[in-house]
Design a protein around this motif. Structure first.
Motif, mmCIF file in Angstrom:
data_model
loop_
_atom_site.group_PDB
_atom_site.id
_atom_site.type_symbol
_atom_site.label_atom_id
_atom_site.label_comp_id
_atom_site.label_asym_id
_atom_site.label_seq_id
_atom_site.Cartn_x
_atom_site.Cartn_y
_atom_site.Cartn_z
ATOM 1 N N MET A 1 23.097 -0.625 8.556
ATOM 2 C CA MET A 1 21.791 -0.257 8.010
ATOM 3 C C MET A 1 20.758 -0.216 9.130
ATOM 4 N N THR A 2 20.006 0.871 9.220
ATOM 5 C CA THR A 2 18.989 1.003 10.253
ATOM 6 C C THR A 2 17.748 0.211 9.869
ATOM 7 N N ARG A 3 16.873 0.004 10.863
ATOM 8 C CA ARG A 3 15.627 -0.731 10.614
ATOM 9 C C ARG A 3 14.794 -0.014 9.560
ATOM 10 N N ARG A 4 14.757 1.313 9.584
ATOM 11 C CA ARG A 4 13.961 2.052 8.611
ATOM 12 C C ARG A 4 14.520 1.903 7.204
ATOM 13 N N GLU A 5 15.842 1.780 7.090
ATOM 14 C CA GLU A 5 16.464 1.618 5.773
ATOM 15 C C GLU A 5 16.191 0.239 5.186
ATOM 16 N N GLU A 6 15.809 -0.712 6.042
ATOM 17 C CA GLU A 6 15.512 -2.062 5.570
ATOM 18 C C GLU A 6 14.086 -2.193 5.045
ATOM 19 N N LEU A 7 13.257 -1.190 5.274
ATOM 20 C CA LEU A 7 11.868 -1.261 4.822
ATOM 21 C C LEU A 7 11.801 -1.293 3.298
ATOM 22 N N ASP A 8 10.854 -2.078 2.790
ATOM 23 C CA ASP A 8 10.682 -2.200 1.342
ATOM 24 C C ASP A 8 9.230 -1.908 0.975
ATOM 25 N N PRO A 9 8.917 -0.648 0.652
ATOM 26 C CA PRO A 9 7.528 -0.283 0.358
ATOM 27 C C PRO A 9 6.991 -0.906 -0.916
ATOM 28 N N THR A 10 7.849 -1.530 -1.720
ATOM 29 C CA THR A 10 7.372 -2.172 -2.951
ATOM 30 C C THR A 10 6.865 -3.589 -2.702
ATOM 31 N N SER A 11 7.171 -4.150 -1.528
ATOM 32 C CA SER A 11 6.776 -5.529 -1.273
ATOM 33 C C SER A 11 5.818 -5.687 -0.103
ATOM 34 N N SER A 12 5.614 -4.627 0.678
ATOM 35 C CA SER A 12 4.753 -4.726 1.848
ATOM 36 C C SER A 12 4.002 -3.423 2.050
ATOM 37 N N ALA A 42 4.098 8.194 22.800
ATOM 38 C CA ALA A 42 5.440 8.605 23.203
ATOM 39 C C ALA A 42 6.304 8.876 21.971
ATOM 40 N N ARG A 43 7.340 9.670 22.149
ATOM 41 C CA ARG A 43 8.250 9.995 21.045
ATOM 42 C C ARG A 43 8.828 8.720 20.431
ATOM 43 N N GLN A 44 9.270 7.787 21.304
ATOM 44 C CA GLN A 44 9.875 6.556 20.815
ATOM 45 C C GLN A 44 8.871 5.704 20.053
ATOM 46 N N THR A 45 7.612 5.749 20.472
ATOM 47 C CA THR A 45 6.569 4.996 19.780
ATOM 48 C C THR A 45 6.395 5.505 18.353
ATOM 49 N N VAL A 46 6.387 6.817 18.187
ATOM 50 C CA VAL A 46 6.275 7.411 16.844
ATOM 51 C C VAL A 46 7.452 6.975 15.981
ATOM 52 N N SER A 47 8.643 6.966 16.562
ATOM 53 C CA SER A 47 9.826 6.509 15.840
ATOM 54 C C SER A 47 9.689 5.050 15.420
ATOM 55 N N HIS A 48 9.120 4.240 16.317
ATOM 56 C CA HIS A 48 8.918 2.823 16.000
ATOM 57 C C HIS A 48 7.882 2.638 14.892
ATOM 58 N N TRP A 49 6.885 3.515 14.832
ATOM 59 C CA TRP A 49 5.925 3.443 13.729
ATOM 60 C C TRP A 49 6.646 3.607 12.399
ATOM 61 N N GLU A 50 7.557 4.558 12.352
ATOM 62 C CA GLU A 50 8.260 4.867 11.108
ATOM 63 C C GLU A 50 9.330 3.833 10.769
ATOM 64 N N SER A 51 9.667 2.983 11.733
ATOM 65 C CA SER A 51 10.626 1.905 11.487
ATOM 66 C C SER A 51 9.921 0.578 11.230
ATOM 67 N N GLY A 52 8.592 0.586 11.348
ATOM 68 C CA GLY A 52 7.829 -0.630 11.136
ATOM 69 C C GLY A 52 7.836 -1.589 12.306
ATOM 70 N N LEU A 53 8.381 -1.149 13.451
ATOM 71 C CA LEU A 53 8.436 -2.021 14.620
ATOM 72 C C LEU A 53 7.115 -2.067 15.371
ATOM 73 N N LEU A 54 6.362 -0.988 15.315
ATOM 74 C CA LEU A 54 5.044 -0.903 15.937
ATOM 75 C C LEU A 54 4.065 -0.297 14.946
ATOM 76 N N ARG A 55 2.786 -0.445 15.244
ATOM 77 C CA ARG A 55 1.754 0.142 14.393
ATOM 78 C C ARG A 55 0.784 0.938 15.244
ATOM 79 N N PRO A 56 0.377 2.106 14.789
ATOM 80 C CA PRO A 56 -0.611 2.886 15.553
ATOM 81 C C PRO A 56 -1.964 2.195 15.543
#
Length: 270
Positions: A1-12, A42-56
């Motif tokens: 399971m990827t980091r993005r698949e672990e996200l739970d928009p119903t709880s956070s 950076a491209r990787q930064t945008v990816s991290h935003w969508e994985s919840g690892l970083l925030r813009p």
């Protein structure tokens, strides 16, 4: 399971924010690199935003709202995510603490977990009554401390209110061992231990415990509360927390003076 698949928009709300960024980008048929060029990331930064690892940051969020035509919705979600309690903040704080290369903290009431003896920790867990298996909790806390003696330990600056060392937790024998432990740790090259004297009166730590952690290139803040705490990653909040810790340190005794205070407290118990 990827980091993005672990996200739970119903709880956070932050998970909701990350998931929605991915939905918007794919809906508009844009690559991470293309989005990055529009909002100076950076491209990787945008990816991290969508994985919840970083925030813009705030400017990037406004840029994303403009890019996707969301009319300020992203900015509103981010605003509420900052102020609404997240039940997973404590868990994430512990994960960040375990990976931090630098930790600066202030404690007002008790010896920090990284510095506690088994008996001191056992007393707190028992009296607090918040854990079912006290011995398991003590073992986990002691396991966390192993990194203090590793080949690459974190650099620690611990600011303790004088009340911490005067408060006899677990009786004179337990507290004496705890104070001896503090003296031993204070001599380690990667540990700075300073006492904020009671004679100081008002200081900026009286609002409660706080911590600033360096994890990779990120600065992450955490303020504790009886039923949880707040995790902070926005540059503005982290900056304000760093300033508060600087002000507390300015009111603290130096390292040698702090050891003298601990020794006097120890002598009073024997």
């Amino acid at each position: 399971m990827t980091r993005r698949e672990e996200l739970d928009p119903t709880s956070s709300l932050w998970d909701l924010f990350a998931v929605y960024l991915h939905v918007l980008r794919t809906k508009h048929g844009l690559s991470c690199a293309a989005v990055g060029r529009e909002v100076s990331a950076a491209r990787q930064t945008v990816s991290h935003w969508e994985s919840g690892l970083l925030r813009p940051d705030e400017d990037q969020i406004r840029g994303l709202d403009a890019l996707y035509g969301t009319g300020g919705l992203l900015e509103w979600i981010a605003f509420h995510a900052e102020i609404v309690h997240d039940t997973r903040w404590q868990m994430r704080h512990m994960q960040d603490d375990a990976r931090a290369s630098v930790i600066r903290a202030y404690e007002r009431s008790f010896v920090p977990g990284l510095f506690q003896t088994p008996d001191y920790a056992r007393t707190l867990f028992t009296l607090e009554g918040t854990v079912e298996d006290v011995e398991r909790a003590v073992a986990k806390r002691m396991a966390r401390q192993e990194r203090l003696f590793s080949a690459d330990p974190p650099h620690l600056t611990m600011l303790l209110d004088e009340d911490v060392i005067d408060r006899v937790v677990g009786g004179p024998e337990v507290m004496s061992a705890q104070l001896e432990r503090l003296l031993e740790l204070s001599e380690m090259h990667h540990v700075i231990l300073q006492i904020v004297p009671r004679s100081q009166g008002f200081h900026h730590g009286l609002v409660g415990p706080m911590k600033l952690m360096t994890v990779g290139r990120k600065l992450i803040g955490f303020t504790e509360a009886p039923l949880g705490g707040k995790l902070m990653q926005s540059p503005k909040e982290v900056h304000e927390l760093a300033l508060r810790l600087d002000r507390i340190a300015a009111d603290a005794l130096n390292r040698a003076q702090s050891r003298d205070v601990i020794r006097r407290a120890l002598e009073s118990l024997t």
